[in-house]
Design a protein around this motif. Structure first.
Motif, PDB file in Angstrom:
ATOM      1  N   THR A 468      46.646  53.728 -21.766  1.00 25.88           N
ATOM      2  CA  THR A 468      47.241  52.394 -21.787  1.00 25.88           C
ATOM      3  C   THR A 468      46.251  51.337 -21.315  1.00 25.88           C
ATOM      4  O   THR A 468      46.240  50.213 -21.824  1.00 25.88           O
ATOM      5  N   ALA A 506      52.337  53.744 -17.077  1.00 21.48           N
ATOM      6  CA  ALA A 506      51.841  53.345 -18.390  1.00 21.48           C
ATOM      7  C   ALA A 506      52.512  52.079 -18.896  1.00 21.48           C
ATOM      8  O   ALA A 506      52.020  51.460 -19.853  1.00 21.48           O
ATOM      9  N   LEU A 510      50.909  48.073 -21.136  1.00 22.14           N
ATOM     10  CA  LEU A 510      51.485  47.795 -22.448  1.00 22.14           C
ATOM     11  C   LEU A 510      52.325  46.525 -22.435  1.00 22.14           C
ATOM     12  O   LEU A 510      52.344  45.775 -23.419  1.00 22.14           O
TER      13      LEU A 510
END
Length: 739
Positions: A468, A506, A510
């Motif tokens: 990520t 993660a 994003l």
């Protein structure tokens, strides 16, 4: 026919000046120089008008560019003087060292022995320096050679000294050194065979005895037979003074190239010029330094040289004089001079038609198009990403960084906020040229190379958070072609990941990509699809992962949980919010670790999913655990971590906490006090002060503002505001509301 051996010190201005006089007297018809034969075809470029030392010859293996060697030159390097003499007088000039085609192909079997040989030679020279009354080899050689202006006589003395030193050492040569000297002897024999009458050989002083007392040609031929060979290439590249002590090629341990620069350009007044530069540097940084002090320091340096029985003041005397006259007991100004003046770092330049690889050429074209000149000095660059030209510069720097070329480092600058601003600090390093050559395997242009390198990195990455973060860098570099590959890889990793902490970690990168991707105009639709799946998996995994774990694991999960909550709030998607709040409720119901359960209640309350009554009930239950008071303290830490505003504005929560603390036994309170202090230490100073005032007033709520006096409401005027409020707040019925 005569062969003249000139033993020099690499990058020594005194050696260079004496060599220039010797070549002028000798007028050789062939010049042989210790250096890589693969670069012979590049020698004419040395006389090009755009060639500006310091520069370096870079010899590398195209198949594996990380295997490379540099041969740096300053304008006062003796080898550079020999090259320029040959080009200016039309004298054939060649490099005669062992070809790098053999060196780079050989296994590093003898590396340690070669290093030991160099160390032994250094020990021998250190002994000679000590015998001459000098504390170190650098100062001894500087006074013996670099500040002198002899011609042929100097090299005769150097040869005699090195002959004695090698005889006294009486150690067998390391295999690599033996091969090098054998090849140089073969090249000298070739020059004699070709009929040259006055051959000048320029080499490191240590090699002179081995090139004078030649063994048989058969001996050297046998030694050089059956050597492995690799395909290599060579080019010129810019260099800096600060890199003249590099450990490959002509690395000679030059400690003060800035001082040598003055010895070369102003030999008779080097001390005065260098002191003048030192004073200018001190004044530039706001330090006092008068002309009278410069004169006093120069006189003191000359006096120190006389007391030490030296012909003239050297760098040691100048530094000692400055310390005494200007600095006293402070070492800070001396550190400044050592950093800025002794090195006097400067970046050289090479002609535009120098052989280069496609990627390197593309980067140079981009530098020219963006008007970003590579400089060794640090330069600050502020960019507004709303302007297309400045956005292109940002993308250019981020793409270079992806390939390991950290020309720019991002800075945090006060007064600049938002995603539209970037501040950089630029400083070009010579090794970036080699990294560009290494990166050439990924593509012929910077854009193609970045996309290919990202795709390769994604396949090599086995951890979801690392991937990520790679997606975040992909966005900054605008590597659009790599998006499908990275998203497919992320889907595969997420499908096989059950660790709630990894899934939660993660989410933040994003979310940043989705939230701020439109600043750079990147299509983030595929990122959104992947994020939807990650949120669902994280929400399913969290309640189970939060049960039956120790404090260390709970604290780690708490950090990921806080980051994930911020990411989900940033995205403002209803589906994500519903799944997240449902997962938090399960954490409370399934008796997750106290830290996690406390934080879950805090988030549920802040998101207005739980009422004050529900939150107060959960707090009350957590604070009525007579068996394990530590669990209550941990619950509170999770609930209150980072902000105590809840206790200031909610009386119910305050009274529950107040009664719990008041009801603790003395020994229990003493045990929990450090944990409670740690929790309250995360609050802002103003919050801690207001909480203290509330305790001081017996728990009564503090008025945040003075109550407004009662006023008569003019209903007729109030009706006029309702249509506007209706448009601002949604569909309202003014008449019904008024009634």
């Amino acid at each position: 026919m005569t062969v003249h051996l000139f033993g020099i010190r690499h990058h020594g201005p005194g050696s260079a000046r004496s060599l220039a006089q010797a070549l002028s007297q000798l007028q050789p018809d062939l010049i042989l120089i210790e250096g890589p034969p693969e670069a012979n075809e590049l020698l004419p470029l040395a006389a090009h008008g755009d060639m500006r030392p310091p520069v370096a010859l870079l010899v590398y293996a195209p198949a594996m560019p990380q295997h490379a060697v540099y041969y740096p030159f300053a304008d006062y390097s003796p080898e550079w003087l020999a090259i320029m003499h040959g080009q200016q007088h039309g004298v054939p000039t060649r490099f005669i060292d062992l070809p790098q085609a053999h060196v780079l192909a050989r296994e590093m079997t003898y590396a340690e022995q070669a290093q030991a040989q160099v160390a032994q030679a250094g020990d021998m020279l250190a002994g000679l320096a000590q015998a001459a009354g000098f504390a170190d080899t650098e100062t001894w050689w500087d006074h013996l050679v670099e500040q002198r202006q002899d011609g042929l006589e100097l090299f005769t003395a150097i040869e005699e000294m090195m002959t004695v030193a090698r005889e006294e050492l009486a150690q067998p040569l390391a295999p690599e050194e033996a091969l090098r000297e054998a090849h140089m002897r073969q090249m000298i024999r070739l020059g004699v065979k070709q009929g040259h009458q006055r051959i000048a050989v320029v080499c490191g002083a240590w090699h002179v005895p081995a090139l004078r007392a030649m063994p048989t040609a058969k001996h050297d031929k046998d030694l050089l037979s059956e050597l492995p060979k690799a395909k290599v290439a060579a080019t010129w590249t810019p260099w800096t003074y600060g890199r003249l002590s590099a450990g490959s090629g002509y690395g000679a341990g030059v400690q003060a190239p800035g001082w040598y620069h003055h010895l070369w350009h102003t030999p008779h007044k080097a001390a005065a010029h260098w002191l003048t530069d030192a004073v200018r540097l001190l004044r530039k940084h706001g330090l006092d330094a008068s002309s009278a002090q410069v004169i006093e320091a120069l006189r003191l340096a000359d006096t120190l040289a006389s007391l030490r029985e030296r012909s003239r003041a050297g760098l040691g005397e100048l530094l000692d004089a400055l310390q005494s006259v200007l600095f006293g007991d402070s070492d800070a100004p001396l550190r400044l001079i050592e950093r800025e003046l002794l090195v006097n770092d400067r970046l050289g330049g090479v002609p535009a038609d120098t052989p280069t690889l496609p990627l390197s050429q593309n980067v140079k074209e981009l530098q020219k198009r963006h008007r970003m000149v590579p400089l060794a000095d640090q330069v600050e660059l502020n960019l507004d990403l709303r302007q297309p030209k400045q956005l292109e510069k940002s993308t250019f720097l981020h793409r270079l960084a992806l390939l390991g070329i950290g020309w720019g480092k991002t800075l945090t600058v006060r007064g600049k906020s938002g995603t539209f601003h970037e501040s950089w600090q630029l400083a070009w390093e010579p090794e970036f040229e080699l990294r560009l050559i290494e990166a050439n395997v990924w593509g012929a242009t910077l854009e193609i190379a970045c996309n290919a390198h990202l795709c390769h990195q994604s396949q090599q990455t086995g951890q979801l958070p690392e991937l990520t973060r790679l997606v975040d860098r992909m966005l900054l570099a605008d590597a659009r072609d790599a998006v499908p590959v990275l998203m497919a890889r992320m889907q595969a990793l997420a499908a096989g990941t059950q660790d709630a902490g990894v899934l939660l970690e993660a989410l933040a990168p994003l979310a940043n990509v989705l939230r701020y991707g439109n600043v750079r105009g990147t299509d983030t639709a595929s990122v959104g699809a992947v994020l939807d799946g990650l949120v669902q998996r994280a929400c399913i995994a969290l309640p189970t992962a939060a049960r039956g774990i120790n404090e260390e694991a709970a604290r780690l999960l708490l950090g990921h949980m806080i980051q994930a909550d911020q990411a989900i709030a940033l995205l403002q998607r209803a589906a994500h919010r519903e799944a997240w709040l449902a997962a938090l409720e399960q954490c409370v119901q399934l008796q997750a670790h106290a830290l996690i359960a406390g934080r879950a209640v805090r988030i549920l309350f802040e998101q207005e999913h739980w009422s004050v009554e529900q939150s107060a009930r959960a707090l009350s239950l957590a604070c009525t655990n007579p068996v394990n008071p530590l669990a209550s303290a941990e619950w509170l830490e999770g609930f209150l971590h980072g902000s105590g505003t809840l206790l200031l504005v909610n009386d119910a929560l305050w009274h529950i906490l107040d009664e719990w603390v008041a009801g603790l036994r003395e020994e229990t309170f003493t045990e929990l006090l450090p944990l409670l202090r740690r929790t309250f230490a995360t609050f802002e100073p103003a919050e801690r002060r207001q909480l203290g005032q509330r305790v001081e007033h017996g728990g009564a709520a503090l008025a945040l503002a003075a109550p407004a006096p009662a006023q008569h409401t003019d209903e007729a005027r109030a009706v006029l505001l309702l249509p506007i409020l209706s448009r601002l707040l949604g569909d309202m019925q003014p008449k019904e509301e008024l009634a």
